[in-house]
Design an enzyme around this catalytic site. Structure first.
Site, PDB file in Angstrom:
ATOM      1  N   LYS A  75       0.804  -1.227   0.000  1.00  0.00           N
ATOM      2  CA  LYS A  75       0.000   0.000   0.000  1.00  0.00           C
ATOM      3  C   LYS A  75       0.843   1.285   0.000  1.00  0.00           C
ATOM      4  O   LYS A  75       0.491   2.246  -0.672  1.00  0.00           O
ATOM      5  CB  LYS A  75      -0.959   0.007   1.200  1.00  0.00           C
ATOM      6  CG  LYS A  75      -2.089  -1.006   1.060  1.00  0.00           C
ATOM      7  CD  LYS A  75      -3.041  -0.918   2.231  1.00  0.00           C
ATOM      8  CE  LYS A  75      -4.263  -1.800   1.991  1.00  0.00           C
ATOM      9  NZ  LYS A  75      -5.324  -1.557   2.970  1.00  0.00           N
ATOM     10  N   ASP A 111     -10.539   2.812   1.883  1.00  0.00           N
ATOM     11  CA  ASP A 111     -10.879   2.180   3.169  1.00  0.00           C
ATOM     12  C   ASP A 111     -11.787   3.086   4.014  1.00  0.00           C
ATOM     13  O   ASP A 111     -12.722   2.614   4.660  1.00  0.00           O
ATOM     14  CB  ASP A 111      -9.616   1.844   3.967  1.00  0.00           C
ATOM     15  CG  ASP A 111      -8.945   0.571   3.483  1.00  0.00           C
ATOM     16  OD1 ASP A 111      -9.628  -0.256   2.842  1.00  0.00           O
ATOM     17  OD2 ASP A 111      -7.738   0.403   3.731  1.00  0.00           O
TER      18      ASP A 111
HETATM   19  P1  NAP Z   1      -1.610  -3.116  11.917  1.00  0.00           P
HETATM   20  O1  NAP Z   1      -1.142  -1.964  11.112  1.00  0.00           O
HETATM   21  O2  NAP Z   1      -0.694  -4.247  12.163  1.00  0.00           O
HETATM   22  O3  NAP Z   1      -2.099  -2.526  13.351  1.00  0.00           O
HETATM   23  C1  NAP Z   1      -2.468  -3.398  14.383  1.00  0.00           C
HETATM   24  C2  NAP Z   1      -3.061  -2.605  15.550  1.00  0.00           C
HETATM   25  O4  NAP Z   1      -3.474  -3.543  16.554  1.00  0.00           O
HETATM   26  C3  NAP Z   1      -2.067  -1.648  16.215  1.00  0.00           C
HETATM   27  O5  NAP Z   1      -2.768  -0.551  16.737  1.00  0.00           O
HETATM   28  C4  NAP Z   1      -1.531  -2.535  17.349  1.00  0.00           C
HETATM   29  O6  NAP Z   1      -0.990  -1.822  18.441  1.00  0.00           O
HETATM   30  C5  NAP Z   1      -2.793  -3.244  17.780  1.00  0.00           C
HETATM   31  N1  NAP Z   1      -2.529  -4.481  18.505  1.00  0.00           N
HETATM   32  C6  NAP Z   1      -2.099  -5.665  17.996  1.00  0.00           C
HETATM   33  N2  NAP Z   1      -1.987  -6.576  18.979  1.00  0.00           N
HETATM   34  C7  NAP Z   1      -2.322  -5.950  20.135  1.00  0.00           C
HETATM   35  C8  NAP Z   1      -2.390  -6.350  21.492  1.00  0.00           C
HETATM   36  N3  NAP Z   1      -2.080  -7.601  21.871  1.00  0.00           N
HETATM   37  N4  NAP Z   1      -2.797  -5.454  22.425  1.00  0.00           N
HETATM   38  C9  NAP Z   1      -3.119  -4.186  22.049  1.00  0.00           C
HETATM   39  N5  NAP Z   1      -3.082  -3.737  20.772  1.00  0.00           N
HETATM   40  C10 NAP Z   1      -2.674  -4.612  19.824  1.00  0.00           C
HETATM   41  O7  NAP Z   1      -2.916  -3.769  11.291  1.00  0.00           O
HETATM   42  P2  NAP Z   1      -4.026  -3.066  10.384  1.00  0.00           P
HETATM   43  O8  NAP Z   1      -3.650  -3.214   8.957  1.00  0.00           O
HETATM   44  O9  NAP Z   1      -4.305  -1.711  10.913  1.00  0.00           O
HETATM   45  O10 NAP Z   1      -5.267  -4.045  10.615  1.00  0.00           O
HETATM   46  C11 NAP Z   1      -5.909  -4.156  11.881  1.00  0.00           C
HETATM   47  C12 NAP Z   1      -7.110  -5.073  11.756  1.00  0.00           C
HETATM   48  O11 NAP Z   1      -8.087  -4.476  10.908  1.00  0.00           O
HETATM   49  C13 NAP Z   1      -6.793  -6.442  11.140  1.00  0.00           C
HETATM   50  O12 NAP Z   1      -7.505  -7.416  11.867  1.00  0.00           O
HETATM   51  C14 NAP Z   1      -7.342  -6.339   9.738  1.00  0.00           C
HETATM   52  O13 NAP Z   1      -7.775  -7.588   9.229  1.00  0.00           O
HETATM   53  C15 NAP Z   1      -8.528  -5.411   9.941  1.00  0.00           C
HETATM   54  N6  NAP Z   1      -8.902  -4.656   8.726  1.00  0.00           N
HETATM   55  C16 NAP Z   1     -10.190  -4.736   8.293  1.00  0.00           C
HETATM   56  C17 NAP Z   1     -10.578  -4.022   7.170  1.00  0.00           C
HETATM   57  C18 NAP Z   1     -11.994  -4.122   6.681  1.00  0.00           C
HETATM   58  O14 NAP Z   1     -12.226  -3.822   5.504  1.00  0.00           O
HETATM   59  N7  NAP Z   1     -12.941  -4.488   7.512  1.00  0.00           N
HETATM   60  C19 NAP Z   1      -9.644  -3.220   6.491  1.00  0.00           C
HETATM   61  C20 NAP Z   1      -8.335  -3.159   6.980  1.00  0.00           C
HETATM   62  C21 NAP Z   1      -7.966  -3.882   8.099  1.00  0.00           C
HETATM   63  P3  NAP Z   1       0.587  -1.413  18.440  1.00  0.00           P
HETATM   64  O15 NAP Z   1       0.694  -0.231  17.523  1.00  0.00           O
HETATM   65  O16 NAP Z   1       0.866  -1.096  19.837  1.00  0.00           O
HETATM   66  O17 NAP Z   1       1.335  -2.615  17.928  1.00  0.00           O
END
Ligand code: NAP
Length: 286
Positions: A75, A111
């Site tokens: 991305k 998004d």
């Molecule tokens: P990402 O960039 O890896 O961010 C992950 C987030 O989760 C960060 O804020 C991280 O905190 C937090 N996190 C992970 N493990 C944690 C824990 N044990 N305790 C507290 N916080 C935790 O991922 P992303 O791309 O933003 O995606 C996040 C989720 O959204 C995924 O499940 C993805 O499948 C979903 N998503 C859905 C859509 C949709 O269309 N519905 C679109 C995009 C993404 P830290 O910064 O502290 O690590």
């Protein structure tokens, strides 16, 4: 003689690495069938080092695509390689939708559009609130924060385990955004009309910590952008505490609409048939 059908076929793609998990081919395939369009939408796995070549092929028309989606891990690189990222993309620094126009690669990020359209579809009036709480400050959170700010939500509180990432969102998106540690949840959720989980907590059966929603405004909406499982632990907790919820599948479905329209020239809808198709696929891969 070339096959005339072949020369008319409009081709779009989704690229990621890996890309097998992507449900975008199912979504666009459904709409292609619905509109009876002579088109294709295919998943193309491209290693990060080969993305510049792939983008060059798109620009020159040699790979035959009119555009496509990019997903993890491309991305940010696709944003840098695109010729004409729009204003949303420039502020985010990441794109998910590309299209070719006058020999240039245009790019945007849908998004945030998908996130808002999902809430609008399932909970009309959710945006009467002035205050939102966003849990998480990762890649997807950025688009959510930008979309809420652009919709006019005046106070957007971002809580993250790594506070510096929430602060980065504040620096990027401006004075309506407030950065906090997760410990501030009780304090900052007082009177908020919207709670959004953007962390990966609860995804694919993983556990999520208990969240006390009791300080949210009465009638507040809780939504989770995680959509596997459809009813995440956080949505369950919110329901048990008496709040309305919206699941995250609609965000995925709605974010696909602008790209389809750009490439294939028809405005698709998100209907129950499409939702059921994706849910059935989730069940198969559960
Ligand atoms: P990402 O960039 O890896 O961010 C992950 C987030 O989760 C960060 O804020 C991280 O905190 C937090 N996190 C992970 N493990 C944690 C824990 N044990 N305790 C507290 N916080 C935790 O991922 P992303 O791309 O933003 O995606 C996040 C989720 O959204 C995924 O499940 C993805 O499948 C979903 N998503 C859905 C859509 C949709 O269309 N519905 C679109 C995009 C993404 P830290 O910064 O502290 O690590």
């Amino acid at each position: 003689m070339p096959d005339s059908r072949e020369t008319l076929t409009i081709k779009a793609f989704v690229t990621g690495y890996p890309v097998k998990h992507s449900r975008s081919p199912l979504i666009h395939g459904h709409w292609l069938r619905q509109f009876k369009i002579d088109g294709s939408y295919e998943a193309v796995a491209i290693e990060p080092a080969s993305l510049p070549d792939f983008m060059n092929g798109l620009r020159s028309g040699t790979n035959g695509f009119v555009g496509g989606n990019v997903t993890i891990p491309h991305k940010e690189s696709a944003y840098r390689l695109a010729d004409r990222p729009d204003d949303l993309a420039q502020e985010l620094g990441a794109v998910n939708t590309l299209w070719l126009e006058d020999g240039q690669i245009h790019a945007t990020n849908t998004d945030g559009f998908g996130f808002l359209a999902n809430l609008d579809a399932y909970h009309k009036g959710w945006d009467r609130t002035d205050k939102a709480v966003i849990f998480g400050a990762g890649g997807a959170s950025r688009a959510v924060v930008q979309a809420l700010r652009n919709r006019g939500v005046r106070e957007i509180n971002v809580l993250n385990r790594t506070v510096s990432k929430a602060q980065e969102l504040r620096d990027r998106f401006g004075s309506n955004i407030f950065a906090h540690s997760v410990a501030a949840l009780g304090e900052v959720s007082a009177g908020a009309g919207l709670f959004v989980n953007t962390t990966s907590l609860g995804m694919d059966g993983s556990e999520a910590p208990f969240i006390d929603f009791s300080k949210l405004a009465s009638g507040a909406v809780v939504t989770d952008i995680v959509y596997v499982p459809l009813k995440t632990p956080i949505l369950k907790m919110a329901e048990e505490q008496g709040f309305s919820t919206v699941d995250g599948l609609g965000m995925l479905l709605h974010q696909a609409r602008p790209g389809f329209e750009k490439w294939f020239g028809k405005k698709p809808d998100v209907d129950e048939e499409l939702r059921s198709l994706i849910i059935a696929d989730m069940d198969v891969h559960a």
